[in-house]
Design a protein around this motif. Structure first.
Motif, PDB file in Angstrom:
ATOM      1  N   VAL A   1       0.819  -1.212   0.000  1.00 18.89           N
ATOM      2  CA  VAL A   1       0.000   0.000   0.000  1.00 18.89           C
ATOM      3  C   VAL A   1       0.854   1.263   0.000  1.00 18.89           C
ATOM      4  CG1 VAL A   1      -1.815   1.277   1.204  1.00 18.89           C
ATOM      5  CG2 VAL A   1      -1.808  -1.234   1.243  1.00 18.89           C
ATOM      6  N   ASN A   2       0.480   2.204  -0.853  1.00 15.37           N
ATOM      7  CA  ASN A   2       1.000   3.571  -0.793  1.00 15.37           C
ATOM      8  C   ASN A   2      -0.117   4.460  -0.245  1.00 15.37           C
ATOM      9  OD1 ASN A   2       3.747   3.606  -1.699  1.00 15.37           O
ATOM     10  ND2 ASN A   2       3.023   3.126  -3.752  1.00 15.37           N
ATOM     11  N   TYR A   3      -0.169   4.554   1.053  1.00 14.84           N
ATOM     12  CA  TYR A   3      -1.206   5.346   1.710  1.00 14.84           C
ATOM     13  C   TYR A   3      -0.883   6.836   1.594  1.00 14.84           C
ATOM     14  CZ  TYR A   3       2.437   4.651   5.243  1.00 14.84           C
ATOM     15  OH  TYR A   3       3.643   4.557   5.901  1.00 14.84           O
ATOM     16  N   GLY A   4      -1.826   7.674   1.952  1.00 14.24           N
ATOM     17  CA  GLY A   4      -1.594   9.106   1.932  1.00 14.24           C
ATOM     18  C   GLY A   4      -0.377   9.476   2.756  1.00 14.24           C
ATOM     19  N   GLY A   5       0.538  10.231   2.156  1.00 17.04           N
ATOM     20  CA  GLY A   5       1.807  10.548   2.802  1.00 17.04           C
ATOM     21  C   GLY A   5       2.986   9.911   2.102  1.00 17.04           C
ATOM     22  N   SER A   6       2.728   8.914   1.261  1.00 15.91           N
ATOM     23  CA  SER A   6       3.810   8.249   0.528  1.00 15.91           C
ATOM     24  C   SER A   6       4.360   9.157  -0.562  1.00 15.91           C
ATOM     25  CB  SER A   6       3.293   6.948  -0.095  1.00 15.91           C
ATOM     26  OG  SER A   6       2.737   6.086   0.886  1.00 15.91           O
ATOM     27  N   SER A   7       5.608   8.937  -0.921  1.00 11.04           N
ATOM     28  CA  SER A   7       6.232   9.674  -2.019  1.00 11.04           C
ATOM     29  C   SER A   7       5.772   9.107  -3.351  1.00 11.04           C
ATOM     30  CB  SER A   7       7.754   9.586  -1.915  1.00 11.04           C
ATOM     31  OG  SER A   7       8.205  10.047  -0.660  1.00 11.04           O
ATOM     32  N   GLY A   8       6.007   9.879  -4.420  1.00 11.34           N
ATOM     33  CA  GLY A   8       5.747   9.393  -5.760  1.00 11.34           C
ATOM     34  C   GLY A   8       4.468   9.880  -6.397  1.00 11.34           C
ATOM     35  N   TYR A   9       3.652  10.640  -5.625  1.00 14.87           N
ATOM     36  CA  TYR A   9       2.347  11.058  -6.142  1.00 14.87           C
ATOM     37  C   TYR A   9       2.109  12.557  -5.964  1.00 14.87           C
ATOM     38  CZ  TYR A   9       1.688   6.033  -6.024  1.00 14.87           C
ATOM     39  OH  TYR A   9       1.848   4.680  -6.220  1.00 14.87           O
ATOM     40  N   GLY A  10       3.160  13.318  -5.741  1.00 11.39           N
ATOM     41  CA  GLY A  10       3.026  14.757  -5.646  1.00 11.39           C
ATOM     42  C   GLY A  10       2.925  15.277  -4.220  1.00 11.39           C
ATOM     43  N   ARG A  11       3.081  16.602  -4.098  1.00 13.97           N
ATOM     44  CA  ARG A  11       3.115  17.242  -2.782  1.00 13.97           C
ATOM     45  C   ARG A  11       1.790  17.084  -2.038  1.00 13.97           C
ATOM     46  NH1 ARG A  11       5.389  21.349   0.379  1.00 13.97           N
ATOM     47  NH2 ARG A  11       7.249  21.378  -0.919  1.00 13.97           N
ATOM     48  N   GLU A  12       0.666  17.288  -2.696  1.00 16.02           N
ATOM     49  CA  GLU A  12      -0.625  17.211  -2.013  1.00 16.02           C
ATOM     50  C   GLU A  12      -0.821  15.842  -1.388  1.00 16.02           C
ATOM     51  OE1 GLU A  12      -4.580  16.004  -1.279  1.00 16.02           O
ATOM     52  OE2 GLU A  12      -3.501  15.311  -3.064  1.00 16.02           O
ATOM     53  N   PHE A  13      -0.438  14.792  -2.105  1.00 17.10           N
ATOM     54  CA  PHE A  13      -0.574  13.431  -1.577  1.00 17.10           C
ATOM     55  C   PHE A  13       0.339  13.222  -0.389  1.00 17.10           C
ATOM     56  CE2 PHE A  13      -0.072   8.818  -1.518  1.00 17.10           C
ATOM     57  CZ  PHE A  13      -1.375   8.379  -1.729  1.00 17.10           C
ATOM     58  N   ARG A  14       1.596  13.715  -0.477  1.00 16.47           N
ATOM     59  CA  ARG A  14       2.541  13.559   0.638  1.00 16.47           C
ATOM     60  C   ARG A  14       2.048  14.272   1.880  1.00 16.47           C
ATOM     61  NH1 ARG A  14       6.269  15.156  -3.029  1.00 16.47           N
ATOM     62  NH2 ARG A  14       6.728  17.068  -1.869  1.00 16.47           N
ATOM     63  N   GLU A  15       1.462  15.456   1.709  1.00 19.71           N
ATOM     64  CA  GLU A  15       1.089  16.262   2.869  1.00 19.71           C
ATOM     65  C   GLU A  15      -0.185  15.783   3.550  1.00 19.71           C
ATOM     66  OE1 GLU A  15       1.026  20.307   1.480  1.00 19.71           O
ATOM     67  OE2 GLU A  15       3.226  20.511   1.684  1.00 19.71           O
ATOM     68  N   ARG A  16      -0.812  14.760   3.014  1.00 18.97           N
ATOM     69  CA  ARG A  16      -1.971  14.193   3.714  1.00 18.97           C
ATOM     70  C   ARG A  16      -1.590  13.640   5.082  1.00 18.97           C
ATOM     71  NH1 ARG A  16      -5.094  10.491  -0.857  1.00 18.97           N
ATOM     72  NH2 ARG A  16      -5.307  12.106  -2.462  1.00 18.97           N
ATOM     73  N   LEU A  17      -0.329  13.252   5.226  1.00 15.14           N
ATOM     74  CA  LEU A  17       0.097  12.622   6.472  1.00 15.14           C
ATOM     75  C   LEU A  17       0.531  13.631   7.526  1.00 15.14           C
ATOM     76  CD1 LEU A  17       0.267   9.604   7.254  1.00 15.14           C
ATOM     77  CD2 LEU A  17       2.731   9.718   6.860  1.00 15.14           C
ATOM     78  N   LEU A  18       0.695  14.897   7.160  1.00 17.19           N
ATOM     79  CA  LEU A  18       1.148  15.899   8.122  1.00 17.19           C
ATOM     80  C   LEU A  18       0.147  16.010   9.273  1.00 17.19           C
ATOM     81  CD1 LEU A  18       2.499  18.761   5.825  1.00 17.19           C
ATOM     82  CD2 LEU A  18       3.770  16.918   6.948  1.00 17.19           C
ATOM     83  N   GLY A  19       0.643  15.771  10.472  1.00 21.20           N
ATOM     84  CA  GLY A  19      -0.210  15.800  11.653  1.00 21.20           C
ATOM     85  C   GLY A  19      -1.150  14.626  11.766  1.00 21.20           C
ATOM     86  N   SER A  20      -1.023  13.652  10.866  1.00 23.80           N
ATOM     87  CA  SER A  20      -2.007  12.561  10.833  1.00 23.80           C
ATOM     88  C   SER A  20      -1.379  11.179  10.747  1.00 23.80           C
ATOM     89  CB  SER A  20      -2.957  12.757   9.635  1.00 23.80           C
ATOM     90  OG  SER A  20      -3.655  13.969   9.746  1.00 23.80           O
ATOM     91  N   TRP A  21      -0.084  11.055  11.100  1.00 23.20           N
ATOM     92  CA  TRP A  21       0.522   9.720  11.122  1.00 23.20           C
ATOM     93  C   TRP A  21      -0.160   8.905  12.219  1.00 23.20           C
ATOM     94  CZ3 TRP A  21       6.056   8.202  13.085  1.00 23.20           C
ATOM     95  CH2 TRP A  21       6.360   6.914  12.625  1.00 23.20           C
ATOM     96  N   GLY A  22      -0.562   7.717  11.877  1.00 26.93           N
ATOM     97  CA  GLY A  22      -1.324   6.894  12.805  1.00 26.93           C
ATOM     98  C   GLY A  22      -2.820   6.992  12.555  1.00 26.93           C
ATOM     99  N   ILE A  23      -3.215   7.885  11.650  1.00 24.39           N
ATOM    100  CA  ILE A  23      -4.633   8.022  11.300  1.00 24.39           C
ATOM    101  C   ILE A  23      -4.825   7.756   9.805  1.00 24.39           C
ATOM    102  CG2 ILE A  23      -6.605   9.583  11.212  1.00 24.39           C
ATOM    103  CD1 ILE A  23      -5.453  11.046  13.606  1.00 24.39           C
ATOM    104  N   VAL A  24      -4.219   8.610   8.964  1.00 21.36           N
ATOM    105  CA  VAL A  24      -4.381   8.465   7.522  1.00 21.36           C
ATOM    106  C   VAL A  24      -3.810   7.144   7.033  1.00 21.36           C
ATOM    107  CG1 VAL A  24      -3.617   9.381   5.286  1.00 21.36           C
ATOM    108  CG2 VAL A  24      -4.488  10.928   7.034  1.00 21.36           C
ATOM    109  N   ASP A  25      -2.603   6.793   7.464  1.00 18.09           N
ATOM    110  CA  ASP A  25      -1.982   5.550   7.011  1.00 18.09           C
ATOM    111  C   ASP A  25      -2.795   4.341   7.447  1.00 18.09           C
ATOM    112  OD1 ASP A  25      -1.149   6.526   9.545  1.00 18.09           O
ATOM    113  OD2 ASP A  25       0.397   5.011   9.668  1.00 18.09           O
TER     114      ASP A  25
END
Length: 544
Positions: A331-355
């Motif tokens: 799985v490449n959950y929100g926050g993973s690299s390779g899909y642009g800045r907006e996708f990477r920043e989904r994990l900001l403040g949300s590790w343990g939730i979004v993933d």
């Protein structure tokens, strides 16, 4: 570097040391030893490498990753090439023109022309040497879960996509009349290939693999499960995340009619194993993935933790599961690299939730689409991926069993003990003190409600470079606390501790044992079948 300093003094003694180290590696790659009495020049010509002096003179800034000047031999005006995502949201190549003091895009595309610079020496593009002095750049980029190789004609603003077997590309370096790529595909293991172009530099006329991490992998192509790039919905309406789905594949066996396979979901995380012998260290710095023949340890570097990226290339650990009847999803959950800045920043403040949510949603998506058995869902992960695994098992009820390989259970301890390079990394991903506490599975061991197998090195330490002290990442007590809590509650649980192993298992026998015991554990408790391999199962508390 930022103020125009593009080199540093290099003594002849430095060049000689690099020459010796390079020749050791080249001899090893070609299967030669000094006793074979093969001259250095013959080996260099066979591999097609440039002189060390030329490489040191022309590409000093490549050690710094995304920023480099054009090679000195091109005799160009002051142009500094670099990668940024500030304008488009994707890592594209730009150039700064010194004479006009302006920044211009070289080529714009909703794709990633680089990877996160967790280590020095990573190169996703390089300048091609040509006779007409025009600026041509060999580059790789990621788009929709696949790597592409191309040649950028800077004056014309044109990108020519090259047809090669690799679907995953890591590094590029320019040579004479050709260039070299490190890559892989669903059927090719990590390899180094020489790419020769036609006179127009728009098509490949020769693609030759110079080195491969496995010389026998092609013999088993019929057993390899090919990854399917999938897109699945997340909890946020209109948002999607991505994964590589591997269906079961074995030409010698067929599943029972109407039976759906069990699923193992992997959450990506750190990869640390490496060796420190001279050859292994040099190969590691060149960004290769090999087995060091001197110390028999794996040599690779793919760090990144929760912001890394799962890739759909040949991984025999994955094929171990699919060849034995399991479906596997990376799985490449929100926050993973390779899909642009907006996708990477989904994990900001949300590790343990979004993933966690994305991993659960991926499993549900595969169940709803009828591809896997909803009653046999398992999850695994190592380090940061182990954290997502533990969090999914503690705070959700989707998976029926899990395996944690030196998984992070205590985020507060991770922040306190991490190295300087990542000293504020988790602050961006987690948030305040309350979030650190509430998202640490170690504080909620009574929430676990399904079987878990834990693998832990007793000398859990990690080092980003050989110049930094070893740092503790996951104390063995974290795994023991989770083990004891499940044991007291009557849940099936097993704990395997390895003497001498650190954060990331390095010994081949331990890596093999870990893989086999996961298979046996899941087969007995969730899969409800006997493993065909001759594997002696360990004792499972509250089950045996």
């Amino acid at each position: 570097m930022l103020y125009g300093v593009e080199c540093w003094p290099v003594k002849n003694s430095h060049i000689q040391k690099v020459k010796v180290a390079e020749m050791r590696m080249l001899r090893w790659m070609c299967g030669h030893t000094r006793k074979d009495r093969v001259r250095n020049e013959i080996i260099q010509e066979k591999v097609g490498v440039a002189l060390v002096e030329d490489k040191l003179r022309e590409v000093r800034l490549r050690w710094f990753g995304h920023v480099m000047r054009r090679a000195l031999m091109l005799q160009c005006g002051g142009e500094l090439y670099f990668v940024t995502d500030r304008k488009s949201g994707f890592w594209n190549i730009y150039k700064w023109v010194e004479s006009s003091n302006e920044v211009l895009p070289v080529y714009s595309l909703d794709a990633e022309f680089a990877r996160p610079l967790w280590v020095f020496g990573m190169k996703s593009y390089d300048f091609l040497k040509n006779h007409d002095q025009s600026t041509l750049i060999a580059c790789s980029y990621r788009e929709n879960g696949k790597s592409y190789l191309g040649v950028l004609d800077v004056p014309q603003g044109k990108l020519s996509v090259l047809d090669i077997p690799f679907t995953e590309i890591n590094n590029i370096t320019s040579g004479f009349h050709s260039f070299y790529v490190e890559g892989a595909s669903a059927v090719h293991p990590s390899s180094i290939a020489k790419v020769t172009l036609d006179d127009q530099r728009t098509k490949v006329i020769d693609f030759k693999i110079m080195w491969s991490s496995s010389s026998v992998s092609e013999m088993y192509n019929s057993y390899y499960s090919r990854p399917e790039f999938i897109e699945f919905p997340t909890d946020v309406p209109g948002q999607c995340a991505y994964a590589y789905f591997y269906p079961p594949e074995n030409p010698d066996y067929q599943a029972s009619h109407g039976e759906k396979p069990p699923l193992l979901l992997r959450s990506h995380g750190y990869c640390f194993p490496h060796c420190f012998c001279p050859i292994g260290f040099l190969v590691k710095k060149l960004g290769l993935i090999v087995l060091c023949m001197r110390c028999k340890f794996l040599v690779y570097d793919d760090p990144g933790g929760p912001t890394a990226e799962a890739r759909g290339c040949l991984n025999l650990s994955v094929q171990y599961w699919t060849s034995r009847g399991w479906a596997y999803v990376d799985v490449n959950y929100g926050g993973s690299s390779g899909y642009g800045r907006e996708f990477r920043e989904r994990l900001l403040g949300s590790w343990g939730i979004v993933d966690v949510n994305d991993c659960c949603n991926c499993a549900k998506f595969l169940v709803d689409s009828g591809r896997v058995d909803g009653e046999r869902l398992c999850i695994t992960g190592s380090s940061a991926g182990g954290y997502t695994t533990l969090a999914a098992l503690a705070f959700r009820d989707v998976f029926k069993a899990g395996a944690s390989l030196y998984g992070i259970g205590d985020l507060q301890f991770l922040r306190a003990e991490t190295h300087k390079f990542e000293s504020h990394y988790t602050d961006n991903l987690v948030g305040d003190e309350k979030a650190y506490f509430e998202r640490s599975p170690i504080n909620f061991v009574n929430h676990f409600c399904c079987p878990i197998i834990l693998f832990q090195g007793l000398e859990d330490k990690a080092s980003i470079t050989s110049f930094q002290p070893l740092l503790q990442v996951v104390l063995p007590d974290q795994a023991r606390k989770i083990y004891q809590a499940l044991k007291e509650r009557g849940l099936p649980v097993a704990l395997i501790e390895y003497e001498g192993e650190q954060h990331g298992f390095r010994r081949a026998e331990n890596i093999k044992f870990t893989l086999e015991q996961q298979m046996v554990f899941f087969a007995r408790l969730v899969g409800h079948f006997e493993v065909a391999d001759e594997v002696t199962p360990i004792k499972i508390d509250n089950f045996d």
